[in-house]
Design an enzyme around this catalytic site. Sequence first.
Site, mmCIF file in Angstrom:
data_model
loop_
_atom_site.group_PDB
_atom_site.id
_atom_site.type_symbol
_atom_site.label_atom_id
_atom_site.label_comp_id
_atom_site.label_asym_id
_atom_site.label_seq_id
_atom_site.Cartn_x
_atom_site.Cartn_y
_atom_site.Cartn_z
ATOM 1 N N THR A 411 7.791 3.019 -1.167
ATOM 2 C CA THR A 411 8.110 3.241 0.253
ATOM 3 C C THR A 411 9.511 3.809 0.463
ATOM 4 O O THR A 411 10.371 3.702 -0.396
ATOM 5 C CB THR A 411 7.960 1.927 1.050
ATOM 6 N N ASP A 453 -3.523 -2.976 -0.091
ATOM 7 C CA ASP A 453 -2.802 -3.945 0.749
ATOM 8 C C ASP A 453 -3.770 -4.912 1.443
ATOM 9 O O ASP A 453 -3.347 -5.908 2.018
ATOM 10 C CB ASP A 453 -1.945 -3.236 1.805
HETATM 11 N N1 GLU Z 1 2.241 -0.926 1.197
HETATM 12 C C1 GLU Z 1 3.291 -1.821 1.589
HETATM 13 C C2 GLU Z 1 3.250 -2.100 3.060
HETATM 14 O O1 GLU Z 1 2.828 -1.296 3.835
HETATM 15 C C3 GLU Z 1 4.630 -1.284 1.254
HETATM 16 C C4 GLU Z 1 4.785 -1.012 -0.190
HETATM 17 C C5 GLU Z 1 6.173 -1.033 -0.641
HETATM 18 O O2 GLU Z 1 7.125 -0.957 0.125
HETATM 19 O O3 GLU Z 1 6.340 -1.129 -1.838
HETATM 20 O O4 GLU Z 1 3.654 -3.151 3.430
#
Ligand code: GLU
Length: 600
Positions: A411, A453
């Site tokens: 992210t 997720d």
């Molecule tokens: N997929 C995660 C989310 O939307 C974030 C992944 C990450 O920051 O490593 O919470």
Amino acid sequence: MRALARIAPPLLLATALVCSVAGPATAAGPPVQSPPKVPEAVGWGGAVASVDADATAAGIEVLRKGGNAVDAAVAVAAALGVTEPYSAGIGGGGYFVYYDHATGRVSTIDGRETASRTADEGLFLEGGKPLPFADAVTSGLSVGVPGSPATWETAVRLWGRRSFADALKPAQRIADQGFTVDQTFQDQTALNQARFKDFPDTAKLFLPGGDLPVVGSTFRNPDLAATYRQLGKEGTKALYQGDLATDIVRTIQHPPVDPASGRNARPGRVDATDLAGYQAKRQQPTHVAYRDYDLYSIAPSSSGGTTVGEALGILEDGEVGRYDGTQYYHHFLDASRIAFADRNRWVGDPAFNDVPVKELLSERYAASRACLISPDRALTSPLAPGDPRHPAACASAGPAPAAEPYEGLSTSHLTVADRWGNVVSYTLTLEQTGGSGITVPGRGFLLNNELTDFNFTPLTPGVPDPNLPGPGKRPRSSLSPTIVLRDGEPVLAAGSPGGATIITTTLQVLLGRLDRGLSLEQAIAAPRASQRNTAATQAEPAFLALPERARLEALGHVFASTPEIGAATGVERLPDGRWVAAAEPVRRGGGAAAVVRPAP
Ligand code: GLU
């Protein structure tokens, strides 16, 4: 080359890999030098903070040319798609929070990826058993309909001053001319090397000549430049309905894996109808009043706004600014623990669950949860959730949950302000670093693995789980892009990557700046810890070296060392109107802050 790679019989694959040793002719050009990274900048005319110097420079360029914070934020995001391709880009999704100075309103866009309308609770089950997580990650099955392209186009159309095509131009140029490979890019590639090499199109792009990109070399992505050019010309219709959609669907349904690799990259269910039906959703932000401030963030499908907001509500009951260091950390950790117990029980996609957002953020509920915290001893995890619909002092609602499943560490967060006082706080993601590992052949970008997720099975047997897969459903996120106002004027915006630690990092940065007397740069640089209703609190080595550690352990806190938590960025408006842009001095190789007219 695109067609060859798509068909991918072994012989042609070998040819593709040999070609890439020499480097595709289109990728040639003089070496470029990316700008240096500066973690803090102060001045007038607007500010940008991101993890990457080329991306930050793209945002400043747009602000200088008369674009506003929204135009610049989209330009930064598109540039991150080039320079941070493992964490950001048109193959993923995210959440966009915008403060409009003319109206004083905060608006948000939920650009989260969606599951196929044919998905159900069994999406990640095989023979009734959950798929091994790693198998799910590197597959077409984990790929959700990308939301970032729709987010960018929607944001610029609603609030920008320039065109979508203009916002993509700096990124197009960076993709064409290249950027300088740094250690972080090489390290992130190395982390992915074993699976990238199984996908010839991914290997061709990110493992030039079959090897890691060399630090200091110039990395170009002409395929992505062409994709951006097409999106600028045709709009995102090309990606949701046109030939780009066809390529994306084919890639998801037939992951172009090297058959010789032996990898079982399971096909996904997303089809052309799913892509054509995608909508980035405009929705109300979460709002909490905290001391003199109004904090706005993202509502579900992310749990960011409700969880940071609930923790702040719990902490407002005490006096975070006056605690000594030990009591401050103790309260921060236990408030996080409580808020995570609640988020896991109550937060999921609101189209599928009746998420009690207002109740989770109510003062009454915060008080009913704050009474769990004792100054003399730490709470133990797993802690049972409360019931925000029926707040009762210190009462729990049901059994303590099992440990939360793993969430990625990828992210990218960016923050932008402009000369008119508009502010954007935007976090975008592919989920894991490198997403699904699958590049859309000839298009220059990786597809997300956001659907991992979802919880693959209910977190606590017998207790409703709001985060199971469903048709067209958005998996719960932790992204927490936040904007803080005082008396209706922006004072601060911040956010971070880091999976579920995003929530605790954002909370810690906010507390550091608003309560603990730290500057924004200090609040971002401060040693971090993350408690998410697990027995041990993750903590960075610098946190474990603090004098408070022994006192926290005496209270019952247990720590597990982790090298690094998050990579925050933020902007702040000083009382005289200057902007501060701040990023990490060290984490993830350091971030890049800049202002339009420096005036320290
Ligand atoms: N997929 C995660 C989310 O939307 C974030 C992944 C990450 O920051 O490593 O919470």
